[in-house]
Design a protein around this motif. Structure first.
Motif, PDB file in Angstrom:
ATOM      1  N   UNK A  15       0.812  -1.211   0.000  1.00 29.69           N
ATOM      2  CA  UNK A  15       0.000   0.000   0.000  1.00 29.69           C
ATOM      3  C   UNK A  15       0.839   1.251   0.000  1.00 29.69           C
ATOM      4  N   UNK A  16       1.977   1.229  -0.648  1.00 29.16           N
ATOM      5  CA  UNK A  16       2.856   2.387  -0.716  1.00 29.16           C
ATOM      6  C   UNK A  16       2.757   2.988  -2.106  1.00 29.16           C
ATOM      7  N   UNK A  17       2.653   4.298  -2.171  1.00 32.92           N
ATOM      8  CA  UNK A  17       2.440   4.965  -3.445  1.00 32.92           C
ATOM      9  C   UNK A  17       3.603   5.871  -3.803  1.00 32.92           C
ATOM     10  N   UNK A  18       3.863   5.936  -5.083  1.00 37.91           N
ATOM     11  CA  UNK A  18       4.741   6.944  -5.657  1.00 37.91           C
ATOM     12  C   UNK A  18       6.106   6.991  -5.015  1.00 37.91           C
ATOM     13  N   UNK A  19       6.838   5.926  -5.152  1.00 40.79           N
ATOM     14  CA  UNK A  19       8.237   5.969  -4.725  1.00 40.79           C
ATOM     15  C   UNK A  19       8.997   6.812  -5.722  1.00 40.79           C
ATOM     16  N   UNK A  58       2.319   6.911   1.748  1.00 40.35           N
ATOM     17  CA  UNK A  58       1.895   5.572   2.136  1.00 40.35           C
ATOM     18  C   UNK A  58       2.630   5.086   3.362  1.00 40.35           C
ATOM     19  N   UNK A  59       1.869   4.604   4.349  1.00 39.40           N
ATOM     20  CA  UNK A  59       2.460   4.145   5.606  1.00 39.40           C
ATOM     21  C   UNK A  59       2.944   2.705   5.518  1.00 39.40           C
ATOM     22  N   UNK A  60       2.577   2.012   4.449  1.00 36.57           N
ATOM     23  CA  UNK A  60       2.991   0.621   4.298  1.00 36.57           C
ATOM     24  C   UNK A  60       1.941  -0.373   4.746  1.00 36.57           C
ATOM     25  N   UNK A  61       0.818   0.119   5.266  1.00 41.65           N
ATOM     26  CA  UNK A  61      -0.303  -0.728   5.659  1.00 41.65           C
ATOM     27  C   UNK A  61      -1.494  -0.411   4.771  1.00 41.65           C
ATOM     28  N   UNK A  62      -2.282  -1.414   4.437  1.00 41.81           N
ATOM     29  CA  UNK A  62      -3.471  -1.193   3.614  1.00 41.81           C
ATOM     30  C   UNK A  62      -4.516  -0.407   4.397  1.00 41.81           C
ATOM     31  N   UNK A  70       3.369  10.326   4.890  1.00 38.84           N
ATOM     32  CA  UNK A  70       3.842   9.204   5.693  1.00 38.84           C
ATOM     33  C   UNK A  70       2.759   8.538   6.524  1.00 38.84           C
ATOM     34  N   UNK A  71       1.638   9.211   6.725  1.00 39.99           N
ATOM     35  CA  UNK A  71       0.568   8.624   7.528  1.00 39.99           C
ATOM     36  C   UNK A  71      -0.629   8.187   6.687  1.00 39.99           C
ATOM     37  N   UNK A  72      -0.670   8.574   5.416  1.00 40.46           N
ATOM     38  CA  UNK A  72      -1.766   8.168   4.533  1.00 40.46           C
ATOM     39  C   UNK A  72      -1.656   6.682   4.225  1.00 40.46           C
ATOM     40  N   UNK A  73      -2.789   6.062   3.933  1.00 39.48           N
ATOM     41  CA  UNK A  73      -2.791   4.649   3.559  1.00 39.48           C
ATOM     42  C   UNK A  73      -3.551   4.437   2.265  1.00 39.48           C
ATOM     43  N   UNK A  74      -3.170   3.415   1.540  1.00 39.64           N
ATOM     44  CA  UNK A  74      -3.771   3.038   0.270  1.00 39.64           C
ATOM     45  C   UNK A  74      -4.052   1.535   0.299  1.00 39.64           C
ATOM     46  N   UNK A  75      -4.869   1.080  -0.653  1.00 40.61           N
ATOM     47  CA  UNK A  75      -5.141  -0.346  -0.755  1.00 40.61           C
ATOM     48  C   UNK A  75      -5.014  -0.773  -2.211  1.00 40.61           C
TER      49      UNK A  75
END
Length: 214
Positions: A15-19, A58-62, A70-75
């Protein structure tokens, strides 16, 4: 020679976006101009360059949380496109929404309620079903391949209105050319634009490329 900056969606389970990937030389530990990757003349070859990767959002969690990167989440974020103002638009597949990452890294839900569907209208009330391919034109209009409903959607920026551009918007698939709702797709996925505003769609299960001309 020009400096190249690469944006990549990592998505999936993380769940990490846009590296953000930028040129980086390990020998001097500094950013530098990227080399030309291929050259017909070996004399034009540039020294090898490695790359520095950093997480933009993306925080790395879905999840589906908006907020600072850093605190936003994606799925399962899949598609990504850059708008004319430099903002990033992300098709957040399992959340059935379109997310926006501003220049300061702030993540917001741009369009979609998070419930699957094909409702058109205001961005806050519209619904998507498996948004995947995404592109943005010079005017800021966002185009989305709505995979689950075999539909191409359009988001008009001035009013933030979602509308159906091509396809029937049903789970029933098809393989028909035509205008607007007369066209049929079967899991449209990839989507891009040309300089004239024509839209090209990779219709994955029909094994075809469609062109939606102006």
């Amino acid at each position: 020679m020009r400096t190249i900056s690469i944006l990549a969606v990592l998505g999936g389970i993380l769940g990490v976006v846009a590296a953000q990937v930028s040129c980086y030389t390990t020998s001097c530990e500094d950013t530098k101009t990227c080399p030309i990757p291929f050259s017909a003349d070996e004399s034009d070859a540039q020294p090898p360059t490695s790359y520095m990767v950093s997480t933009l959002a993306g925080a790395g969690d879905a999840g589906a949380a908006d907020g600072p990167g850093s605190s936003a989440t994606f799925s399962n974020p899949i598609g990504i496109a850059i708008g004319p103002d430099g903002s990033l638009y992300v098709s957040d597949y399992f959340n059935d929404v379109i997310r926006k990452i501003a220049g300061d890294g702030m993540v917001s839900t741009y369009a979609g309620t998070g419930n699957p569907g094909v409702t058109n209208g205001d961005c806050a009330t519209a619904t998507f079903g498996g948004p995947i391919g995404i592109a943005v034109d010079a005017a800021g209009t966002v185009y989305v391949a709505d995979d689950s409903y075999n539909l191409i959607r359009q988001i008009t920026p001035a009013t933030c209105q979602v509308s159906s551009l091509a396809g029937q918007g049903t789970i029933s698939s098809g393989n028909s050319d035509g205008t607007g709702s007369a066209a049929k797709f079967y899991f449209p996925e990839g989507l891009t634009l040309d300089a004239s505003g024509n839209i090209y769609v990779a219709d994955s299960w029909n094994n075809k490329f469609f062109a939606a001309t102006c």
